[in-house]
Design an enzyme around this catalytic site. Sequence first.
Site, PDB file in Angstrom:
ATOM      1  N   SER A 208      13.685-155.576  18.715  1.00  0.00           N
ATOM      2  CA  SER A 208      15.015-155.477  18.113  1.00  0.00           C
ATOM      3  C   SER A 208      15.066-154.384  17.051  1.00  0.00           C
ATOM      4  O   SER A 208      16.092-153.708  16.896  1.00  0.00           O
ATOM      5  CB  SER A 208      15.447-156.823  17.524  1.00  0.00           C
ATOM      6  OG  SER A 208      14.680-157.167  16.391  1.00  0.00           O
ATOM      7  N   ASN A 209      13.974-154.173  16.324  1.00  0.00           N
ATOM      8  CA  ASN A 209      13.959-153.070  15.363  1.00  0.00           C
ATOM      9  C   ASN A 209      13.924-151.718  16.070  1.00  0.00           C
ATOM     10  O   ASN A 209      14.487-150.736  15.571  1.00  0.00           O
ATOM     11  CB  ASN A 209      12.772-153.210  14.408  1.00  0.00           C
ATOM     12  CG  ASN A 209      13.098-154.079  13.208  1.00  0.00           C
ATOM     13  OD1 ASN A 209      14.051-153.817  12.481  1.00  0.00           O
ATOM     14  ND2 ASN A 209      12.311-155.126  13.005  1.00  0.00           N
TER      15      ASN A 209
ATOM     16  N   LEU B 175       1.804-156.135  17.929  1.00  0.00           N
ATOM     17  CA  LEU B 175       0.902-157.214  17.534  1.00  0.00           C
ATOM     18  C   LEU B 175      -0.578-156.869  17.604  1.00  0.00           C
ATOM     19  O   LEU B 175      -1.414-157.719  17.276  1.00  0.00           O
ATOM     20  CB  LEU B 175       1.178-158.451  18.407  1.00  0.00           C
ATOM     21  CG  LEU B 175       2.617-158.974  18.368  1.00  0.00           C
ATOM     22  CD1 LEU B 175       2.733-160.244  19.200  1.00  0.00           C
ATOM     23  CD2 LEU B 175       3.082-159.213  16.937  1.00  0.00           C
TER      24      LEU B 175
ATOM     25  N   ILE C  74      -4.234-151.633  14.760  1.00  0.00           N
ATOM     26  CA  ILE C  74      -4.263-150.189  14.966  1.00  0.00           C
ATOM     27  C   ILE C  74      -5.701-149.688  14.802  1.00  0.00           C
ATOM     28  O   ILE C  74      -6.340-149.951  13.785  1.00  0.00           O
ATOM     29  CB  ILE C  74      -3.338-149.477  13.961  1.00  0.00           C
ATOM     30  CG1 ILE C  74      -1.897-149.980  14.119  1.00  0.00           C
ATOM     31  CG2 ILE C  74      -3.397-147.966  14.156  1.00  0.00           C
ATOM     32  CD1 ILE C  74      -1.289-149.736  15.477  1.00  0.00           C
TER      33      ILE C  74
ATOM     34  N   ASN D 266       4.937-149.826   9.031  1.00  0.00           N
ATOM     35  CA  ASN D 266       5.160-151.148   9.611  1.00  0.00           C
ATOM     36  C   ASN D 266       6.195-151.899   8.780  1.00  0.00           C
ATOM     37  O   ASN D 266       6.379-151.618   7.594  1.00  0.00           O
ATOM     38  CB  ASN D 266       3.847-151.936   9.632  1.00  0.00           C
ATOM     39  CG  ASN D 266       3.997-153.288  10.333  1.00  0.00           C
ATOM     40  OD1 ASN D 266       4.598-153.375  11.396  1.00  0.00           O
ATOM     41  ND2 ASN D 266       3.457-154.335   9.732  1.00  0.00           N
TER      42      ASN D 266
ATOM     43  N   HIS E 296       7.303-155.894   7.722  1.00  0.00           N
ATOM     44  CA  HIS E 296       6.794-157.271   7.695  1.00  0.00           C
ATOM     45  C   HIS E 296       7.891-158.189   7.163  1.00  0.00           C
ATOM     46  O   HIS E 296       8.546-157.861   6.167  1.00  0.00           O
ATOM     47  CB  HIS E 296       5.553-157.354   6.797  1.00  0.00           C
ATOM     48  CG  HIS E 296       4.902-158.696   6.810  1.00  0.00           C
ATOM     49  ND1 HIS E 296       4.078-159.118   7.832  1.00  0.00           N
ATOM     50  CD2 HIS E 296       4.966-159.731   5.934  1.00  0.00           C
ATOM     51  CE1 HIS E 296       3.658-160.348   7.580  1.00  0.00           C
ATOM     52  NE2 HIS E 296       4.182-160.747   6.435  1.00  0.00           N
TER      53      HIS E 296
ATOM     54  N   ASP F  62      -1.705-155.767   6.958  1.00  0.00           N
ATOM     55  CA  ASP F  62      -0.632-155.908   5.965  1.00  0.00           C
ATOM     56  C   ASP F  62      -1.074-155.525   4.556  1.00  0.00           C
ATOM     57  O   ASP F  62      -0.600-156.095   3.571  1.00  0.00           O
ATOM     58  CB  ASP F  62      -0.107-157.354   5.951  1.00  0.00           C
ATOM     59  CG  ASP F  62       0.498-157.764   7.279  1.00  0.00           C
ATOM     60  OD1 ASP F  62       1.050-156.895   7.975  1.00  0.00           O
ATOM     61  OD2 ASP F  62       0.411-158.961   7.629  1.00  0.00           O
TER      62      ASP F  62
ATOM     63  N   GLU G 191      16.140-156.487   8.012  1.00  0.00           N
ATOM     64  CA  GLU G 191      15.221-155.542   8.657  1.00  0.00           C
ATOM     65  C   GLU G 191      15.989-154.442   9.384  1.00  0.00           C
ATOM     66  O   GLU G 191      15.666-153.253   9.264  1.00  0.00           O
ATOM     67  CB  GLU G 191      14.326-156.272   9.659  1.00  0.00           C
ATOM     68  CG  GLU G 191      13.306-157.201   9.051  1.00  0.00           C
ATOM     69  CD  GLU G 191      12.411-157.813  10.116  1.00  0.00           C
ATOM     70  OE1 GLU G 191      12.054-157.100  11.077  1.00  0.00           O
ATOM     71  OE2 GLU G 191      12.081-159.007  10.004  1.00  0.00           O
TER      72      GLU G 191
END
Length: 212
Positions: A13-14, A90, A93, A107, A109, A150, A179
Site C-alpha cells: 500500500s505504501n 520483510l 537487507i 524504511n 515502521h 529498525d 504512513e
Amino acid sequence: MTPIAVFASGRGSNFRSLVHHIQEGKLSCRIAVLISDNSRAPALEFAREMGIPAQVIHPAQFPDAERFGEALLSALQPRQVRWIVLAGYLKKIPANLITHFPNRIVNIHPALLPAFGGKGMYGMRVHQAVFDAGVQVTGVTIHLVNEDYDAGPIVWQEPVVIRDCRSPEEIARRVLAVEHRLYPQVLQWLVTRPHRVTGKRIQWNEAIYDPN
C-alpha cells in the site's frame, strides 16, 4: 527524476501511495524497479498494471546473504538506482547491499522507534504489541537502514494518538493513513535536500517543514 527501487513483500500500500504521489507531481522520483521476495505479492500485479518493471528475488535461491545481495545489486545497477525504498519488505537487507547504498536505503515502521521494533516486529505484530501495552500514543518512524533491525538513523517521526482505539486493527488503520501521507513527503526531502548523517542523527543543510 531520481531513480529509486521499491522493495515490497505484500500488498504494497505504501508502494501504491508513492506511485500516486509521483503521478501527481509531488515526488521527484522515478520507480525504476519493484523487487519482491514473494511471487504472489499483490504489489507485483500493481507494478505490472503501472508499467513498472518488477522482479522476484528470494534469499532462499542463494547459498548465503552475500550472494543474495549480489543478485539484488545485479537487478539495481543496470537501472542506475540511487535510493532503495522499503515498503513492507520483510527480509533482512544484506550487508553488501547496505555497503553499496550507504544511508540511501529507507524504511518506514508503524511505531515510534526504538519502541516496538526489532526482529519479527512488523505489520499487525507491531499493532498488537502496542494495543497489549496499553499505550495511548503510537506513531510512524521513517529511518535509514543499517545492519541491525529498525536501528538506523531516524529521519522523521510523527505521533498518532490511539487512546480511543478499541482494537489493533483500528490502530493499524489510523497509523497507515499517516504512513501514506508522510512517506512520500519525507522521501522527497531525502532525494532533493542536502543533508548529512552523523552517527544516528541526520543534519539538514536547510530548514525543513512539518508535512502536516
